[in-house]
Motif scaffolding. Sequence first.
Motif, PDB file in Angstrom:
ATOM      1  N   THR A   1      45.552  69.534  30.583  1.00 52.37           N
ATOM      2  CA  THR A   1      46.201  68.479  29.813  1.00 52.37           C
ATOM      3  C   THR A   1      47.682  68.410  30.135  1.00 52.37           C
ATOM      4  O   THR A   1      48.260  67.326  30.288  1.00 52.37           O
ATOM      5  CB  THR A   1      46.000  68.729  28.305  1.00 52.37           C
ATOM      6  OG1 THR A   1      44.606  68.770  28.019  1.00 52.37           O
ATOM      7  CG2 THR A   1      46.659  67.640  27.475  1.00 52.37           C
TER       8      THR A   1
ATOM      9  N   ALA B   1      50.297  66.262  23.140  1.00 53.95           N
ATOM     10  CA  ALA B   1      49.399  66.677  24.222  1.00 53.95           C
ATOM     11  C   ALA B   1      50.032  67.802  25.034  1.00 53.95           C
ATOM     12  O   ALA B   1      49.348  68.740  25.449  1.00 53.95           O
ATOM     13  CB  ALA B   1      49.074  65.487  25.122  1.00 53.95           C
TER      14      ALA B   1
ATOM     15  N   GLY C   1      48.033  71.036  24.391  1.00 53.94           N
ATOM     16  CA  GLY C   1      47.012  70.910  25.413  1.00 53.94           C
ATOM     17  C   GLY C   1      46.839  72.151  26.273  1.00 53.94           C
ATOM     18  O   GLY C   1      47.720  73.013  26.353  1.00 53.94           O
TER      19      GLY C   1
ATOM     20  N   ASP D   1      39.310  66.501  24.640  1.00 53.81           N
ATOM     21  CA  ASP D   1      39.490  66.127  26.048  1.00 53.81           C
ATOM     22  C   ASP D   1      40.923  65.672  26.241  1.00 53.81           C
ATOM     23  O   ASP D   1      41.233  64.475  26.189  1.00 53.81           O
ATOM     24  CB  ASP D   1      38.505  65.013  26.430  1.00 53.81           C
ATOM     25  CG  ASP D   1      38.474  64.734  27.930  1.00 53.81           C
ATOM     26  OD1 ASP D   1      39.422  65.120  28.631  1.00 53.81           O
ATOM     27  OD2 ASP D   1      37.495  64.116  28.394  1.00 53.81           O
ATOM     28  N   GLY D   2      41.814  66.636  26.477  1.00 54.67           N
ATOM     29  CA  GLY D   2      43.238  66.329  26.582  1.00 54.67           C
ATOM     30  C   GLY D   2      43.571  65.320  27.669  1.00 54.67           C
ATOM     31  O   GLY D   2      44.307  64.352  27.410  1.00 54.67           O
ATOM     32  N   PRO D   3      43.056  65.483  28.894  1.00 55.39           N
ATOM     33  CA  PRO D   3      43.370  64.492  29.936  1.00 55.39           C
ATOM     34  C   PRO D   3      42.928  63.079  29.570  1.00 55.39           C
ATOM     35  O   PRO D   3      43.609  62.102  29.885  1.00 55.39           O
ATOM     36  CB  PRO D   3      42.607  65.022  31.152  1.00 55.39           C
ATOM     37  CG  PRO D   3      42.559  66.511  30.942  1.00 55.39           C
ATOM     38  CD  PRO D   3      42.373  66.668  29.450  1.00 55.39           C
TER      39      PRO D   3
ATOM     40  N   ILE E   1      42.990  65.669  21.547  1.00 54.96           N
ATOM     41  CA  ILE E   1      43.578  66.568  22.550  1.00 54.96           C
ATOM     42  C   ILE E   1      42.692  67.794  22.745  1.00 54.96           C
ATOM     43  O   ILE E   1      42.454  68.236  23.873  1.00 54.96           O
ATOM     44  CB  ILE E   1      45.002  66.975  22.120  1.00 54.96           C
ATOM     45  CG1 ILE E   1      45.929  65.756  22.150  1.00 54.96           C
ATOM     46  CG2 ILE E   1      45.546  68.083  23.020  1.00 54.96           C
ATOM     47  CD1 ILE E   1      47.257  65.973  21.469  1.00 54.96           C
TER      48      ILE E   1
END
Length: 557
Positions: A119, A111, A115, A79-81, A76
Amino acid sequence: MARDPLARISTIVTSQMRRLPGRRDQVRNNAGGYGFAKDVWNGLEDFLILGTTGGTYYVGEDRLTADNADVLFRAIDEDGPRAVRLIVDVSTARPPRAPKPRPAVFALAAAFARGDPGTRQAVKAAFPLVVRTTDHLAMFVGYLKALGGKPSRNGSSLVAGRALRTTLASWFLRDEPDAVAFRACKAMQRRTPAGEALALRDVLRIAHPAAATPAHRALFGWIAGNVGDDAAREALPAIDAFLTARAVTTPAEAVRVVSGRRVPWEFLPDAMLREPEVWDALVDTVGLTALIRNLARMTRIGTLVPLGDATGRAVARLTDAEALLRARIHPMDAWLALRVYASGRSRPNPRAEVQTWRPVPAILDALEETYELSFGTVEPSDRRLLVAVDSSGSMSGTWGGRLTVGGSEIGSPYEVGCAMAVMLARIERGNVHVIDVDTAVHASRVSARTNLREIASWRPSGGGTDLSLPFDWALRKKRHVDGIVVFTDNETWAGRSHPSQALAAYREAVNPQVRVVVTAMTAAGHSIGDPKDAGVLNMAGLDASLPSVVNGFLRSR
């Protein structure tokens, strides 16, 4: 002459108890040998599919859970997305890649809690795809309170900001109002993972979804208690069916509603779901997936009995090839259903009592036929495969490591690995040879026609682990194979050379194009598969997409 210590350093042959020269990406595994650290994304995928229930031979459940939570949090942060996209992929794939939803729902809650704004936007878009039922909604809220709530006298409470309200509102706005009403009526109240009661009304009050139509207003008002039953009945057929079902007071009335209105079993009062004759009627009306999931319940209460009429009708549905095709029942689904039913024991909630039943032989036979029929649309890769099942002591499930689905033990990692090997042998139609490996190579009992119930009585050979052996064996026998699939917990330590070195030797001498799939039976965070090798793929066991992924990976040479 004294031995030169530098002569011990070799990139061709290195003891598995030592790190490969120059490879700082290797880590010590739980057995003391060295393997490759899985990158955060492979580790997250393992967690989403395998979970951490029961721990492993070497690592207890608590530590394994903490280790995998750390991997999730790192993903997360990195790169959360992307993490959210992976959660959606595992959660929504058909056939399902994960046998249980809890890890995916937990990951989505994490997340949202941890995030950044990007995110959280990804979570909002993914939410209705992953959190599909009231049960999932209760999981998400409970996990979020633990991960991102604020302390309160009763534990923790949600911080209901705009982002959370919009996210929760998407659950109520995803579909047409009657479809949402149908989903809501199936379960108006659930418990969170921590055991707290959670009513759908409470979530609605946090979310404040905008009512875009009169039907939405009727639905939201009815859930909140501000719109009467009569008005809700007129606006939404699902609520009318639900209220009709909830009003029954006798089994005979319930049977009439089930047969006449074909209401789902979740609409009926709990007392009716303990009546054998009610489930006798439901055998003919519930969806095929719901029928499979409720076989244990129907056996426990006495609907399904040897030589019973309901048993015969259930068998007919379970062995209807066209219906199985329409319902997209996958061989893995059928095998898991067989193992859960055959276990005779379930405890999906650790706080609840253990549920037991005596499996009906005719249902077990029908589930085996379900499994056989479900192969109808699976295409072979037309490649030659060597399949190696790790049969060392750590794969036995002793002292932890028993794989579970829905609170039922489905077997040890070795048993599950053998079952997956049978599926590959069946799909590939004779182009597969299966071996067992510990510190030696052993003949396997797996064949395309192996009876699935046999596997439950099989025990691994035990002893240490040397996962260079599949490649050594193929080299010594000069077997030209297109792919090598290894089912293992990756806890190798006993070999005089690393698996990656043995693979390099095989490629040099026999087939430079061979591809390898390393299938992890536990979410341990490391692998024998070299992440820098484009011809090696790491996967998680219990992933129903395994046959199709292996097929595509081998064909893409």
